[in-house]
Design a protein around this motif. Structure first.
Motif, PDB file in Angstrom:
ATOM      1  N   LEU A  59       7.542  24.690 -13.259  1.00 38.79           N
ATOM      2  CA  LEU A  59       7.051  23.355 -13.608  1.00 38.79           C
ATOM      3  C   LEU A  59       8.177  22.443 -14.049  1.00 38.79           C
ATOM      4  O   LEU A  59       8.191  21.250 -13.713  1.00 38.79           O
ATOM      5  CB  LEU A  59       5.960  23.448 -14.674  1.00 38.79           C
ATOM      6  N   SER A  60       9.144  22.986 -14.778  1.00 39.46           N
ATOM      7  CA  SER A  60      10.303  22.181 -15.184  1.00 39.46           C
ATOM      8  C   SER A  60      11.074  21.700 -13.965  1.00 39.46           C
ATOM      9  O   SER A  60      11.534  20.553 -13.916  1.00 39.46           O
ATOM     10  CB  SER A  60      11.211  22.987 -16.103  1.00 39.46           C
ATOM     11  N   ARG A  61      11.198  22.550 -12.957  1.00 44.59           N
ATOM     12  CA  ARG A  61      11.883  22.157 -11.713  1.00 44.59           C
ATOM     13  C   ARG A  61      11.105  21.088 -10.959  1.00 44.59           C
ATOM     14  O   ARG A  61      11.691  20.157 -10.401  1.00 44.59           O
ATOM     15  CB  ARG A  61      12.097  23.379 -10.820  1.00 44.59           C
ATOM     16  N   VAL A  62       9.798  21.235 -10.934  1.00 47.36           N
ATOM     17  CA  VAL A  62       8.962  20.240 -10.268  1.00 47.36           C
ATOM     18  C   VAL A  62       9.100  18.885 -10.965  1.00 47.36           C
ATOM     19  O   VAL A  62       9.260  17.852 -10.312  1.00 47.36           O
ATOM     20  CB  VAL A  62       7.477  20.688 -10.228  1.00 47.36           C
ATOM     21  N   ILE A  63       9.060  18.896 -12.278  1.00 49.21           N
ATOM     22  CA  ILE A  63       9.197  17.643 -13.039  1.00 49.21           C
ATOM     23  C   ILE A  63      10.550  17.001 -12.771  1.00 49.21           C
ATOM     24  O   ILE A  63      10.648  15.786 -12.558  1.00 49.21           O
ATOM     25  CB  ILE A  63       8.962  17.904 -14.547  1.00 49.21           C
ATOM     26  N   GLU A  64      11.585  17.795 -12.726  1.00 50.52           N
ATOM     27  CA  GLU A  64      12.934  17.281 -12.423  1.00 50.52           C
ATOM     28  C   GLU A  64      12.969  16.668 -11.025  1.00 50.52           C
ATOM     29  O   GLU A  64      13.527  15.584 -10.818  1.00 50.52           O
ATOM     30  CB  GLU A  64      13.944  18.428 -12.530  1.00 50.52           C
ATOM     31  N   LEU A  65      12.369  17.340 -10.063  1.00 46.50           N
ATOM     32  CA  LEU A  65      12.322  16.826  -8.695  1.00 46.50           C
ATOM     33  C   LEU A  65      11.550  15.513  -8.634  1.00 46.50           C
ATOM     34  O   LEU A  65      12.001  14.535  -8.022  1.00 46.50           O
ATOM     35  CB  LEU A  65      11.685  17.866  -7.769  1.00 46.50           C
ATOM     36  N   LEU A  66      10.401  15.468  -9.281  1.00 44.90           N
ATOM     37  CA  LEU A  66       9.596  14.243  -9.281  1.00 44.90           C
ATOM     38  C   LEU A  66      10.336  13.092  -9.958  1.00 44.90           C
ATOM     39  O   LEU A  66      10.249  11.944  -9.511  1.00 44.90           O
ATOM     40  CB  LEU A  66       8.244  14.494  -9.943  1.00 44.90           C
ATOM     41  N   ASP A  67      11.061  13.384 -11.008  1.00 44.69           N
ATOM     42  CA  ASP A  67      11.857  12.342 -11.671  1.00 44.69           C
ATOM     43  C   ASP A  67      12.957  11.810 -10.754  1.00 44.69           C
ATOM     44  O   ASP A  67      13.284  10.629 -10.787  1.00 44.69           O
ATOM     45  CB  ASP A  67      12.460  12.866 -12.972  1.00 44.69           C
ATOM     46  N   GLN A  73       0.823  -1.213   0.000  1.00 44.82           N
ATOM     47  CA  GLN A  73       0.000   0.000   0.000  1.00 44.82           C
ATOM     48  C   GLN A  73       0.859   1.266   0.000  1.00 44.82           C
ATOM     49  O   GLN A  73       0.604   2.200  -0.761  1.00 44.82           O
ATOM     50  CB  GLN A  73      -0.947   0.012   1.209  1.00 44.82           C
ATOM     51  N   LEU A  74       1.862   1.304   0.849  1.00 45.24           N
ATOM     52  CA  LEU A  74       2.721   2.485   0.930  1.00 45.24           C
ATOM     53  C   LEU A  74       3.453   2.721  -0.384  1.00 45.24           C
ATOM     54  O   LEU A  74       3.479   3.843  -0.907  1.00 45.24           O
ATOM     55  CB  LEU A  74       3.729   2.340   2.078  1.00 45.24           C
ATOM     56  N   ASN A  75       4.022   1.671  -0.942  1.00 46.79           N
ATOM     57  CA  ASN A  75       4.748   1.786  -2.207  1.00 46.79           C
ATOM     58  C   ASN A  75       3.815   2.242  -3.327  1.00 46.79           C
ATOM     59  O   ASN A  75       4.133   3.165  -4.086  1.00 46.79           O
ATOM     60  CB  ASN A  75       5.400   0.445  -2.541  1.00 46.79           C
ATOM     61  N   ALA A  76       2.645   1.621  -3.407  1.00 50.99           N
ATOM     62  CA  ALA A  76       1.693   1.969  -4.468  1.00 50.99           C
ATOM     63  C   ALA A  76       1.217   3.412  -4.340  1.00 50.99           C
ATOM     64  O   ALA A  76       1.140   4.136  -5.340  1.00 50.99           O
ATOM     65  CB  ALA A  76       0.501   1.013  -4.432  1.00 50.99           C
ATOM     66  N   HIS A  77       0.919   3.837  -3.144  1.00 50.08           N
ATOM     67  CA  HIS A  77       0.398   5.189  -2.963  1.00 50.08           C
ATOM     68  C   HIS A  77       1.482   6.249  -3.118  1.00 50.08           C
ATOM     69  O   HIS A  77       1.201   7.350  -3.632  1.00 50.08           O
ATOM     70  CB  HIS A  77      -0.337   5.323  -1.638  1.00 50.08           C
ATOM     71  N   ASP A  78       2.721   5.954  -2.712  1.00 50.72           N
ATOM     72  CA  ASP A  78       3.823   6.888  -2.993  1.00 50.72           C
ATOM     73  C   ASP A  78       3.973   7.076  -4.502  1.00 50.72           C
ATOM     74  O   ASP A  78       4.105   8.195  -4.997  1.00 50.72           O
ATOM     75  CB  ASP A  78       5.149   6.372  -2.419  1.00 50.72           C
ATOM     76  N   ARG A  79       3.939   5.967  -5.228  1.00 48.24           N
ATOM     77  CA  ARG A  79       4.078   6.033  -6.691  1.00 48.24           C
ATOM     78  C   ARG A  79       2.892   6.743  -7.330  1.00 48.24           C
ATOM     79  O   ARG A  79       3.061   7.576  -8.228  1.00 48.24           O
ATOM     80  CB  ARG A  79       4.237   4.633  -7.267  1.00 48.24           C
ATOM     81  N   GLN A  80       1.685   6.428  -6.872  1.00 48.38           N
ATOM     82  CA  GLN A  80       0.492   7.058  -7.442  1.00 48.38           C
ATOM     83  C   GLN A  80       0.503   8.570  -7.196  1.00 48.38           C
ATOM     84  O   GLN A  80       0.155   9.350  -8.081  1.00 48.38           O
ATOM     85  CB  GLN A  80      -0.770   6.440  -6.841  1.00 48.38           C
ATOM     86  N   TYR A  81       0.908   8.975  -6.020  1.00 50.96           N
ATOM     87  CA  TYR A  81       0.977  10.403  -5.679  1.00 50.96           C
ATOM     88  C   TYR A  81       2.003  11.103  -6.567  1.00 50.96           C
ATOM     89  O   TYR A  81       1.744  12.157  -7.137  1.00 50.96           O
ATOM     90  CB  TYR A  81       1.322  10.538  -4.202  1.00 50.96           C
ATOM     91  N   ARG A  82       3.170  10.492  -6.711  1.00 49.20           N
ATOM     92  CA  ARG A  82       4.208  11.048  -7.577  1.00 49.20           C
ATOM     93  C   ARG A  82       3.715  11.148  -9.021  1.00 49.20           C
ATOM     94  O   ARG A  82       3.858  12.175  -9.671  1.00 49.20           O
ATOM     95  CB  ARG A  82       5.468  10.181  -7.522  1.00 49.20           C
ATOM     96  N   ASP A  83       3.106  10.079  -9.506  1.00 47.81           N
ATOM     97  CA  ASP A  83       2.610  10.059 -10.885  1.00 47.81           C
ATOM     98  C   ASP A  83       1.506  11.089 -11.108  1.00 47.81           C
ATOM     99  O   ASP A  83       1.443  11.727 -12.170  1.00 47.81           O
ATOM    100  CB  ASP A  83       2.114   8.665 -11.256  1.00 47.81           C
TER     101      ASP A  83
END
Length: 178
Positions: free
Chosen positions: A129-137, A42-52
């Motif tokens: 937004l470019s910085r946010v995308i870089e951070l999320l990546d 659950q934790l792994n899935a929700h971390d990934r879903q939130y990031r995505d």
């Protein structure tokens, strides 16, 4: 030692007693592993879903249409917080410590994303937004380290991979006030 405890009434109004032995109530090692596995999934899935969801929202904001993605971020954020709350009661200290780096990065990304969403200057918004995308990546690698430790704890792996680093922390993006 055998104890008895009231079990509740039946249709005839009688109270029956359940006989139990304390060792029956001790979690077996396998049950603990199963509980951890469920929590970690659950934790792994929700971390990934939130990031995505945040990533999809950032790209939608870059292109100009983001209504549905904003709602998805909100929903994913709530689900991630609920999964994290459960993990704080069940997960090992080692997993919580390394996952806290992922959570901190997600929090910083969320703050920056919401700031960019409210930005009226198109050029500044695109830069943010470019910085946010870089951070999320950058979070993907940290999530891999969390998963590696989780897999070891639930016995899905025999040892940590060679690339695993327990000290992996947030890179230069991690600034709580940013």
């Amino acid at each position: 030692m055998i104890n008895t405890a009231p079990r509740g009434g039946n249709a005839g109004g009688e109270v029956s007693y359940l006989r139990f032995c304390p060792r029956r109530f001790v979690f077996t090692r396998q049950r603990k592993i199963d509980q951890l596995r469920s929590c970690y999934v659950q934790l792994n899935a929700h971390d990934r879903q939130y990031r995505d969801a945040m990533l999809a929202y950032a790209y939608a904001l870059k292109s100009g249409s983001a209504d549905a993605e904003a709602a998805e971020v909100s929903s994913a954020r709530r689900a991630q917080r609920d999964a994290r709350a459960e993990a704080q009661l069940v997960a090992s200290d080692a997993v919580l410590q390394i996952e806290s780096h992922v959570n901190a990065q997600l929090t910083v990304a969320y703050r920056r994303l919401m700031g960019a969403a409210g930005q009226s200057d198109s050029s500044a918004r695109q830069t943010q937004l470019s910085r946010v995308i870089e951070l999320l990546d950058s979070i993907i690698g940290q999530q891999g380290h969390v998963r590696a430790l989780m897999r070891l704890e639930v016995r899905a792996a025999q040892e940590l991979p060679d690339w695993y680093n327990p000290e992996i922390g947030p890179p230069e993006h991690y600034q709580a006030g940013s």
